[in-house]
Design a protein around this motif. Structure first.
Motif, PDB file in Angstrom:
ATOM      1  N   ILE A   1       0.815  -1.066  -0.072  1.00  0.00           N
ATOM      2  CA  ILE A   1      -0.099  -0.005   0.118  1.00  0.00           C
ATOM      3  C   ILE A   1       0.722   1.382   0.006  1.00  0.00           C
ATOM      4  CG2 ILE A   1      -1.714   1.301   1.400  1.00  0.00           C
ATOM      5  CD1 ILE A   1      -2.888  -1.256   2.238  1.00  0.00           C
ATOM      6  N   GLU A   2       1.966   1.322   0.929  1.00  0.00           N
ATOM      7  CA  GLU A   2       2.783   2.399   0.789  1.00  0.00           C
ATOM      8  C   GLU A   2       3.337   2.732  -0.702  1.00  0.00           C
ATOM      9  OE1 GLU A   2       5.361   1.842   4.180  1.00  0.00           O
ATOM     10  OE2 GLU A   2       3.973   2.361   5.585  1.00  0.00           O
ATOM     11  N   ASP A   3       3.902   1.631  -1.183  1.00  0.00           N
ATOM     12  CA  ASP A   3       4.728   1.779  -2.531  1.00  0.00           C
ATOM     13  C   ASP A   3       3.669   2.050  -3.539  1.00  0.00           C
ATOM     14  OD1 ASP A   3       7.103   0.853  -1.431  1.00  0.00           O
ATOM     15  OD2 ASP A   3       6.937  -1.128  -2.128  1.00  0.00           O
ATOM     16  N   LEU A   4       2.328   1.724  -3.550  1.00  0.00           N
ATOM     17  CA  LEU A   4       1.513   2.232  -4.438  1.00  0.00           C
ATOM     18  C   LEU A   4       1.044   3.676  -4.233  1.00  0.00           C
ATOM     19  CD1 LEU A   4      -1.371  -0.817  -4.440  1.00  0.00           C
ATOM     20  CD2 LEU A   4      -0.070   0.385  -6.222  1.00  0.00           C
ATOM     21  N   LEU A   5       1.078   4.076  -2.831  1.00  0.00           N
ATOM     22  CA  LEU A   5       0.942   5.458  -2.804  1.00  0.00           C
ATOM     23  C   LEU A   5       2.049   6.224  -3.348  1.00  0.00           C
ATOM     24  CD1 LEU A   5      -0.397   5.460   1.044  1.00  0.00           C
ATOM     25  CD2 LEU A   5      -1.573   6.385  -0.888  1.00  0.00           C
ATOM     26  N   ALA A   6       3.380   5.827  -3.001  1.00  0.00           N
ATOM     27  CA  ALA A   6       4.519   6.415  -3.612  1.00  0.00           C
ATOM     28  C   ALA A   6       4.494   6.686  -5.113  1.00  0.00           C
ATOM     29  CB  ALA A   6       5.601   5.940  -3.189  1.00  0.00           C
ATOM     30  N   TYR A   7       3.843   5.411  -5.639  1.00  0.00           N
ATOM     31  CA  TYR A   7       3.817   5.644  -7.224  1.00  0.00           C
ATOM     32  C   TYR A   7       2.356   6.506  -7.799  1.00  0.00           C
ATOM     33  CZ  TYR A   7       2.842   3.905 -11.894  1.00  0.00           C
ATOM     34  OH  TYR A   7       2.697   3.807 -13.406  1.00  0.00           O
ATOM     35  N   GLN A  50      14.766   9.899  -4.659  1.00  0.00           N
ATOM     36  CA  GLN A  50      13.960   8.777  -4.457  1.00  0.00           C
ATOM     37  C   GLN A  50      14.626   7.944  -5.699  1.00  0.00           C
ATOM     38  OE1 GLN A  50       9.743   8.846  -4.905  1.00  0.00           O
ATOM     39  NE2 GLN A  50       9.438   6.873  -4.151  1.00  0.00           N
ATOM     40  N   LEU A  51      14.688   8.479  -6.987  1.00  0.00           N
ATOM     41  CA  LEU A  51      15.055   7.759  -8.237  1.00  0.00           C
ATOM     42  C   LEU A  51      16.458   6.930  -7.845  1.00  0.00           C
ATOM     43  CD1 LEU A  51      15.058   6.964 -11.384  1.00  0.00           C
ATOM     44  CD2 LEU A  51      15.714   9.217 -11.495  1.00  0.00           C
ATOM     45  N   ILE A  64      10.208  -5.053 -16.696  1.00  0.00           N
ATOM     46  CA  ILE A  64      10.923  -4.556 -15.180  1.00  0.00           C
ATOM     47  C   ILE A  64      10.573  -3.209 -14.777  1.00  0.00           C
ATOM     48  CG2 ILE A  64      12.600  -6.106 -15.162  1.00  0.00           C
ATOM     49  CD1 ILE A  64      14.592  -3.662 -15.816  1.00  0.00           C
ATOM     50  N   PHE A  65      10.195  -2.460 -15.897  1.00  0.00           N
ATOM     51  CA  PHE A  65       9.564  -0.999 -15.513  1.00  0.00           C
ATOM     52  C   PHE A  65       7.797  -0.869 -15.525  1.00  0.00           C
ATOM     53  CE2 PHE A  65      13.572  -0.333 -17.925  1.00  0.00           C
ATOM     54  CZ  PHE A  65      14.102   0.482 -16.860  1.00  0.00           C
ATOM     55  N   MET A  66       7.332  -1.844 -15.379  1.00  0.00           N
ATOM     56  CA  MET A  66       5.866  -2.114 -15.247  1.00  0.00           C
ATOM     57  C   MET A  66       5.468  -2.504 -13.705  1.00  0.00           C
ATOM     58  SD  MET A  66       4.947  -4.319 -18.636  1.00  0.00           S
ATOM     59  CE  MET A  66       3.379  -4.095 -18.501  1.00  0.00           C
ATOM     60  N   VAL A  67       4.374  -2.027 -13.220  1.00  0.00           N
ATOM     61  CA  VAL A  67       3.906  -2.193 -11.794  1.00  0.00           C
ATOM     62  C   VAL A  67       3.727  -3.369 -11.431  1.00  0.00           C
ATOM     63  CG1 VAL A  67       2.047  -1.718 -10.120  1.00  0.00           C
ATOM     64  CG2 VAL A  67       2.922   0.063 -11.952  1.00  0.00           C
ATOM     65  N   GLY A  87       9.284  -0.398  -7.635  1.00  0.00           N
ATOM     66  CA  GLY A  87      10.418   0.485  -7.569  1.00  0.00           C
ATOM     67  C   GLY A  87      10.743   1.148  -8.737  1.00  0.00           C
ATOM     68  N   LEU A  88      10.978   0.106  -9.832  1.00  0.00           N
ATOM     69  CA  LEU A  88      11.341   0.476 -10.931  1.00  0.00           C
ATOM     70  C   LEU A  88      10.490   1.171 -11.834  1.00  0.00           C
ATOM     71  CD1 LEU A  88      13.611  -2.245 -12.405  1.00  0.00           C
ATOM     72  CD2 LEU A  88      14.399   0.096 -11.757  1.00  0.00           C
ATOM     73  N   ALA A  89       8.900   0.683 -11.655  1.00  0.00           N
ATOM     74  CA  ALA A  89       7.587   1.628 -12.279  1.00  0.00           C
ATOM     75  C   ALA A  89       7.926   3.097 -11.631  1.00  0.00           C
ATOM     76  CB  ALA A  89       6.452   0.754 -11.776  1.00  0.00           C
ATOM     77  N   ILE A  90       8.201   3.251 -10.300  1.00  0.00           N
ATOM     78  CA  ILE A  90       8.367   4.563  -9.802  1.00  0.00           C
ATOM     79  C   ILE A  90       9.350   5.350 -10.616  1.00  0.00           C
ATOM     80  CG2 ILE A  90       8.872   5.864  -7.669  1.00  0.00           C
ATOM     81  CD1 ILE A  90       7.283   4.036  -6.009  1.00  0.00           C
ATOM     82  N   CYS A  91      10.646   4.756 -10.814  1.00  0.00           N
ATOM     83  CA  CYS A  91      11.776   5.363 -11.358  1.00  0.00           C
ATOM     84  C   CYS A  91      11.258   5.865 -12.607  1.00  0.00           C
ATOM     85  CB  CYS A  91      12.974   4.348 -11.638  1.00  0.00           C
ATOM     86  SG  CYS A  91      13.613   3.920  -9.948  1.00  0.00           S
TER      87      CYS A  91
END
Length: 598
Positions: free
Chosen positions: A432-438, A492-493, A542-545, A561-565
């Motif tokens: 949930i925290e990662d989804l929020l960050a994304y 973050q990136l 690898i860049f997909m959620v 992580g890589l999706a956020i990047c």
């Protein structure tokens, strides 16, 4: 006048009154003088000429000379001399005629002929005397230069020999009429072939020289080299034709508009844009077909342009087609001015931007919808961060409470199951925290500012200090540039990319290098490691959620992580990709636009 000269004494023995009048001497003065006193010759020269005449009286032909008068002036004369015998004396009889008028006329004629010769030879125009048979009799220097022949080659050559084949008989009919007296002169434009084979255009004027009875003697031809003018005319015609084709075939609508606002000339594209035929538009003014609300929108700016305050105008305006539909046009208008600077007419270029305007409106509507959607996403993020995590905390807390209170009473299976519950709740919380960050990359980002790249990297390394020490990793970097960015997201990136290098390590301690190279308009940065590497078929995935290449038992994480990047890089106007080989490490590369100077 008559002068009698005694050969023996070389003195005048008698003179008539005319001699006294013309020479300005009295009779007594002349009788005391001799011919050598009034002629430009010596006594010896005169005596010799008299002796020659005495020896051969047949030499009594005339002579031309001049007398020196008493006042010093010179008197030109024509003289006939004869010999008389008087006893034992020889008398020379000189009968002289005053030829001042004839001499003046002859001098004037010589001067005139010299002026003519100089005018003929030095004239800037080519001049020729052409015989009635068409052959050059005399040519001047300029004509030789025009035709490229020396004088001796042109004289005697027939005019048709050097005429362009298509113009060879061009002048025949009018020359015949001129010879017949029907016209005094003729003028033509005609082509000739120079000696080097090149074509020369001339403006030719021909007149006839006639004898006193009016019979033609020869032609006088004056030729002006107009080759450059003809080439300029040809270039102008070509230019006008290119302009006409460009005007008629241009993809943009083009119009010439009078200062009264009426269409003077329109091209095909404008007729298609407005739905009118050209003749219909020629009867209309611009305001006749303008959208009602836009009818007067350009008046003030046009007045400023006509006054010379601006060179051209650019605006967007609506027009009404013949079928009643509205058409948007991107319009550029510039004036064509006369020598006095006053506007003669306007050149208006119309580009139909109706589709773009409709697309802009659709984009605006989509943007509004996106804003609404983002607001809903913000609301979801709030719910996810508070309402969804609250049940997870209860599940995790009460499960751990049961473990503490009933720990000794639970068998091994129950303790294992409860551990699964706690671990699942923790992973769910992290997800949930990662989804929020994304979700917040595009909605909670900060304004871009010029920042030192090394300061941002230092912040990411501070956050990773524990992992770096635990894995005994070595992290190095190039001198990083100043970038215009959101410092939190770039930190973050870098943290995600370096953290992945630490996580997906091989047997050797991680070695990570952050590099940079300057490209045109952008910086290319990379994070290189010596980890386990990635198969090429997974470079995009690898860049997909939620995309993971390993199970969570081997390498923990949520796959975000890589999706956020990727989302961070794209928000900054860059792109991200990976180069890797299994077992040889990976290099994650991304670009960031260079800082703009304000």
């Amino acid at each position: 006048m008559i002068l009698l000269i005694d050969r023996a004494t070389m003195r005048f023995v008698d003179v008539n009154g005319t001699a006294c009048a013309l020479l300005g001497y009295s009779r007594e003065e002349l009788l005391a003088m001799g011919p050598q006193d009034v002629l430009p010759t010596t006594r010896e020269q005169l005596a010799h000429s008299y002796d020659t005449l005495i020896a051969d009286p047949s030499l009594q032909n005339g002579m031309h000379a001049y007398y020196t008068c008493k006042d010093g002036s010179r008197l030109p004369f024509e003289s006939t001399r004869r010999v008389l015998r008087s006893g034992d004396r020889w008398i020379i009889v000189a009968i002289s005629r005053d030829i001042r008028r004839r001499a003046a006329a002859e001098a004037a004629l010589r001067e005139s002929e010299e002026r003519y010769r100089r005018t003929f030879d030095l004239a800037g125009s080519g001049i020729a005397h052409v015989g009635l048979d068409g052959r050059f009799l005399r040519v001047n220097r300029t004509l030789c230069e025009v035709l490229g022949y020396p004088q001796e080659e042109l004289v005697g050559k027939h005019v048709k020999e050097i005429s362009h084949p298509e113009d060879r008989d061009l002048t025949d009919a009018r020359r015949s009429r001129m010879h017949a007296g029907e016209m005094e002169s003729a003028r033509f434009e005609k082509r000739y072939l120079r000696k080097d084979g090149s074509v020369v255009w001339v403006d030719l004027t021909v007149a006839l020289a006639r004898d006193p009875e009016g019979r033609p003697l020869h032609e006088i031809s004056i030729m002006e080299d107009i080759t450059e003018a003809k080439q300029a005319e040809s270039a102008l015609r070509e230019s006008e034709e290119r302009w006409r084709v460009t005007f008629d075939m241009a993809g943009s609508g083009i119009a010439h508009v009078g200062v009264d606002g009426r269409f003077l000339r329109v091209n095909r594209s404008l007729c298609e844009i407005l739905g009118y035929a050209a003749e219909e538009l020629s009867r209309l003014t611009v305001k006749d077909i303008s959208y009602a609300e836009d009818r007067d929108v350009t008046d003030e700016r046009r007045a400023r342009m006509h006054a010379g305050e601006v060179d051209a105008l650019h605006f967007e305006k609506r027009y009404l087609r013949k079928d009643g539909l509205t058409v948007w046009a991107d319009l550029t208008v510039s004036p064509v001015r006369g020598p006095d600077g006053a506007t003669l007419y306007e050149i208006a270029i119309f580009d139909d931007i109706t589709e773009r305007k409709e697309a802009d409106e659709a984009l605006r509507a989509a943007h509004e919808e996106l804003k609404r959607s983002n607001a809903e996403l913000e609301q979801f993020a709030y719910v996810a961060s508070h309402d969804l995590q609250e049940p997870l905390r209860m599940v995790s807390s009460y499960t751990q409470l049961l473990q503490r209170r009933l720990g000794e009473k639970l068998d091994d299976d129950a303790r294992e199951f409860m551990a699964y519950i706690v671990d699942g709740a923790a992973r769910m919380k992290q997800l949930i925290e990662d989804l929020l960050a994304y979700s917040r990359v595009g909605t909670r980002g900060k304004d871009f500012k010029a920042l030192a790249g090394e300061d941002i990297l230092r912040r990411a390394l501070v956050n990773l200090r524990a992992a770096i020490e635990e894995t005994k990793a070595e992290v190095t970097h190039d001198a990083l540039p100043t970038i215009e960015a959101d410092d939190v997201q770039i930190a973050q990136l870098l943290q995600n990319l370096i953290g992945n290098a630490l996580k997906f390590r091989g047997a050797d301690p991680p070695r990570v290098h952050v590099g940079v190279v300057e490209r045109e308009g952008e910086w290319e940065l990379w994070v290189r490691d010596n980890g386990i590497g990635i198969e090429p078929q997974y470079f995009e995935r690898i860049f997909m959620v939620f995309q993971r290449l390993h199970n969570k038992g081997e390498y923990p994480g949520t796959g975000i992580g890589l999706a956020i990047c990727k989302k961070v890089v794209e928000r900054h106007g860059g792109r991200i990709w990976v180069d890797s080989r299994p077992g040889e490490g990976s290099t994650f590369r991304f670009t960031l636009p260079k800082a703009r100077h304000h």
